[in-house]
Scaffold this active site. Structure first.
Site, PDB file in Angstrom:
ATOM      1  N   HIS A  56       8.483  87.145 -32.153  1.00 37.54           N
ATOM      2  CA  HIS A  56       8.647  88.467 -31.535  1.00 37.54           C
ATOM      3  C   HIS A  56       9.083  89.477 -32.584  1.00 37.54           C
ATOM      4  CE1 HIS A  56       9.530  91.067 -27.935  1.00 37.54           C
ATOM      5  NE2 HIS A  56      10.195  91.711 -28.877  1.00 37.54           N
ATOM      6  N   HIS A  58       8.185  93.834 -34.196  1.00 33.99           N
ATOM      7  CA  HIS A  58       7.544  95.150 -34.035  1.00 33.99           C
ATOM      8  C   HIS A  58       7.196  95.680 -35.419  1.00 33.99           C
ATOM      9  CE1 HIS A  58       8.332  95.768 -29.679  1.00 33.99           C
ATOM     10  NE2 HIS A  58       9.326  94.917 -29.925  1.00 33.99           N
ATOM     11  N   GLN A 151       4.708 100.426 -24.491  1.00 30.80           N
ATOM     12  CA  GLN A 151       6.128 100.730 -24.684  1.00 30.80           C
ATOM     13  C   GLN A 151       6.700 101.621 -23.578  1.00 30.80           C
ATOM     14  OE1 GLN A 151       8.639 100.408 -27.814  1.00 30.80           O
ATOM     15  NE2 GLN A 151       9.664 100.638 -25.852  1.00 30.80           N
ATOM     16  N   HIS A 209       7.887  91.912 -22.747  1.00 29.33           N
ATOM     17  CA  HIS A 209       9.295  92.292 -22.758  1.00 29.33           C
ATOM     18  C   HIS A 209       9.743  92.236 -21.296  1.00 29.33           C
ATOM     19  CE1 HIS A 209       8.220  93.854 -26.665  1.00 29.33           C
ATOM     20  NE2 HIS A 209       9.423  94.329 -26.882  1.00 29.33           N
ATOM     21  N   GLU A 212      14.924  93.133 -20.235  1.00 28.62           N
ATOM     22  CA  GLU A 212      15.797  93.468 -21.367  1.00 28.62           C
ATOM     23  C   GLU A 212      16.845  94.455 -20.864  1.00 28.62           C
ATOM     24  OE1 GLU A 212      15.585  94.999 -26.009  1.00 28.62           O
ATOM     25  OE2 GLU A 212      13.814  95.148 -24.753  1.00 28.62           O
ATOM     26  N   ASP A 308      12.567  90.506 -34.020  1.00 34.42           N
ATOM     27  CA  ASP A 308      12.428  91.722 -33.219  1.00 34.42           C
ATOM     28  C   ASP A 308      12.324  92.974 -34.082  1.00 34.42           C
ATOM     29  OD1 ASP A 308      12.167  93.332 -31.004  1.00 34.42           O
ATOM     30  OD2 ASP A 308      14.215  93.087 -30.288  1.00 34.42           O
ATOM     31  N   TRP A 314      15.696 100.977 -33.782  1.00 39.58           N
ATOM     32  CA  TRP A 314      16.607 100.191 -32.953  1.00 39.58           C
ATOM     33  C   TRP A 314      17.633  99.409 -33.761  1.00 39.58           C
ATOM     34  CZ3 TRP A 314      11.388 100.648 -32.125  1.00 39.58           C
ATOM     35  CH2 TRP A 314      11.010 101.302 -30.938  1.00 39.58           C
TER      36      TRP A 314
END
Length: 423
Positions: A56, A58, A151, A209, A212, A308, A314
Site C-alpha cells: 500500500h 501513494h 480519492q 481504503h 480509515e 503508505d 500526509w
C-alpha cells in the site's frame, strides 16, 4: 551456474544453505550444493530473503513534501485538502521524476514490488499517465501494480467513476475505493457494491481504503466482505487501513473476522501512518489507531504492512524502508513473541506478495532470483537493526550493494576495535 550464494541463513530458520542461480531463476537450494558458479558470493551466515513488498503506497504524491505548503497540523484532513491544492499544479514530468527517484530509494532498500494507489479524480488523469510511464520504465528492476483510487469518493466526485473506468482501460491493474469518504454511510455501501461489481465484470483485483476512521460505526469492511463473497472475488480483495476496527466492540469484531475469512478478504495495515493520523480527537486514554493485526492473523486472514506515504502531504518522514514499517507494526501491535515477530517480517515479504498475486516469488527452485542479502542472521534481527542490505538481486543480477554496518571504536582504556559490527 551463473551465481552460487554460499552459507546463507533463510527466513524459515535454515542455516548454512547455498542457493544456485541460473538464467535469472533459482535452480537449487540446499546445504553444500555440489555446483560451481561463475560468481560465488559468501553470505557468511547472513540472511538471504525474498525481496520486500509494499502492499500500500501513494507514488503519485511521494516526495512532494512542502508543495504547495507544509501540512501544519499533520492531520489526515489537512493532508487531503493539501493534495487538492496541489493537484492543479502537477505536471507529468514532475510526477515521473519524483516517482523514479523513489523507485531508486526502494531498490536500494531491497523493495522490489510496490502496489501504489493513483488518484483518478483529476479529469486529466495526469497522475495515471505518469505512473503508467514509470511502471514501464522500472519494469526491468521493480514490479509496480497500480490501483485506480477515487480519492474524493467515487460517488461524491461527479466524474470519478467514469475516470476510474478510463484508468482501468488505460492499463491500471486494480479497482480502488474510499467508502468512508462518501457523503453518507449509505453512499459508502453503494460505492462498494458498484466497484466490486465492476471489478468482477473485468476480472480484476480490488483494494479499497476502508474505514480509515476512529468511528467504530464505520463498517464498510463488512460490506466489502459481503460483496466479495457474493461475487466470488475470494483471494482478490483487500481492505486497506481498517482503523475503525481498533475502536469497534469485541462482540461485533467476533462476527466480522469470520466474514472476512469466509470471503477471502485480506487486510493491509499501514503502521507508520495509522499511528500518526488516528486518535487525533482523543485526549487520554489515546487510541493507537492501527487495525487489529494479531486478531486478524489469528483468524487466518492475510495481513500485510504498507508504507503508505513518504514525504508527502500526509507524512513528512519515511525512506522506503519496509523494515522500519515492520518495526513500527511490531511495537504498535505488541507482537513481541517469537512467532509474532516473524509474522511481522512476513507482513512485508511473503504475505503482501501473495495479496498482490506476484508470480515466481520466493526462495524455492523455479522462483525468480529476486532476493536480498541482509546484514543480520534472522528476520527478527533484521527488524531489530533495520539491517543494511548488503546486496539486492533482481532476476539474478545484482542491482544494489551496501557495506555492512560497522564502526571503528577508539575508547579510552579499551584496545582499538576496528570494523566493530553493529549487531
Amino acid at each position: 551456474m551463473d551465481t552460487v550464494i554460499r552459507n546463507a541463513s533463510l527466513p524459515d530458520g535454515r542455516r548454512g544453505i547455498d542457493l544456485a542461480i541460473a538464467g535469472g531463476k533459482i535452480a537449487a537450494v540446499g546445504p553444500a550444493l555440489p555446483v560451481r558458479g561463475a560468481q560465488e558470493i559468501d553470505a557468511a551466515g547472513d540472511l538471504v530473503s525474498p525481496p520486500f513488498v509494499d502492499a500500500h503506497f501513494h507514488m503519485d504524491a511521494t516526495l512532494s513534501y512542502g508543495l504547495p505548503r507544509v501540512n501544519q497540523s499533520g492531520t489526515l484532513l489537512e493532508g487531503i485538502a493539501l493534495w487538492g491544492e496541489l493537484k492543479p499544479q502537477l505536471t507529468q514530468e514532475a510526477l515521473v521524476e519524483r516517482a523514479m527517484r523513489y523507485g531508486d530509494w526502494a531498490v536500494a532498500r531491497g523493495l522490489l514490488a510496490i502496489r501504489t494507489h493513483v488518484d483518478v479524480c483529476d479529469d486529466r488523469l495526469l497522475a495515471v499517465e505518469a505512473l503508467l510511464e514509470v511502471k514501464r520504465r522500472v519494469a526491468p528492476y521493480l514490479d509496480m501494480q497500480l490501483v485506480a483510487f477515487p480519492q474524493d469518493g467515487v460517488l461524491r466526485s461527479p466524474t470519478a467513476l467514469a475516470n476510474l473506468k478510463r484508468a482501468i482501460g488505460m492499463g491500471v491493474d486494480v479497482v480502488g475505493g474510499i467508502p468512508h469518504f462518501e457523503r453518507t454511510m449509505a453512499d459508502g455501501a453503494e460505492s462498494v457494491r458498484i466497484l466490486c461489481e465492476f471489478a468482477a465484470e473485468q476480472g480484476l483485483r480490488v483494494d479499497m481504503h476502508c474505514d480509515e476512521s476512529d468511528d467504530p460505526l464505520s463498517r464498510h469492511i463488512e460490506t466489502l466482505a459481503c460483496h466479495s463473497h457474493r461475487l466470488g472475488l475470494h483471494g482478490r480483495v483487500a481492505g486497506s487501513h481498517l482503523t475503525s476496527m481498533h475502536s469497534m466492540d469485541n462482540y461485533y469484531v467476533s462476527k466480522l473476522l469470520p466474514l472476512m475469512k469466509e470471503a477471502g478478504v485480506a487486510a493491509i495495515a499501514n503502521p507508520l501512518i495509522n499511528i500518526t493520523l488516528q486518535g487525533r480527537h482523543d485526549s487520554y486514554p489515546k487510541r493507537r489507531g492501527m487495525t487489529r493485526v494479531p486478531e486478524l492473523m489469528a483468524a487466518g486472514i492475510d495481513v500485510a504492512f504498507g508504507h503508505d506515504c513518504v514525504m508527502d502531504p500526509w507524512y513528512s518522514l519515511g525512506s522506503g524502508d519496509m523494515l522500519e514499517v515492520a518495526h513500527m507494526g511490531l511495537h504498535v501491535a505488541q507482537m513481541t513473541g517469537q512467532d509474532a515477530m516473524r509474522a511481522c517480517y512476513a507482513a512485508v515479504t511473503e504475505t503482501p506478495a501473495r495479496i498482490l498475486g506476484l508470480d515466481g516469488y520466493g526462495l524455492a527452485p523455479g522462483c525468480h532470483a529476486d532476493l536480498v542479502l541482509l546484514d543480520a542472521a534472522s528476520p527478527v534481527e533484521a527488524i531489530r537493526l533495520r539491517a543494511a542490505r548488503r546486496m539486492v538481486m533482481r532476476r539474478g543480477k545484482i542491482v544494489s550493494e551496501s557495506p555492512r554496518a560497522v564502526a571503528r571504536l577508539n575508547l579510552p582504556g579499551r584496545p582499538e576495535q576496528a570494523d566493530f559490527r553493529l549487531r
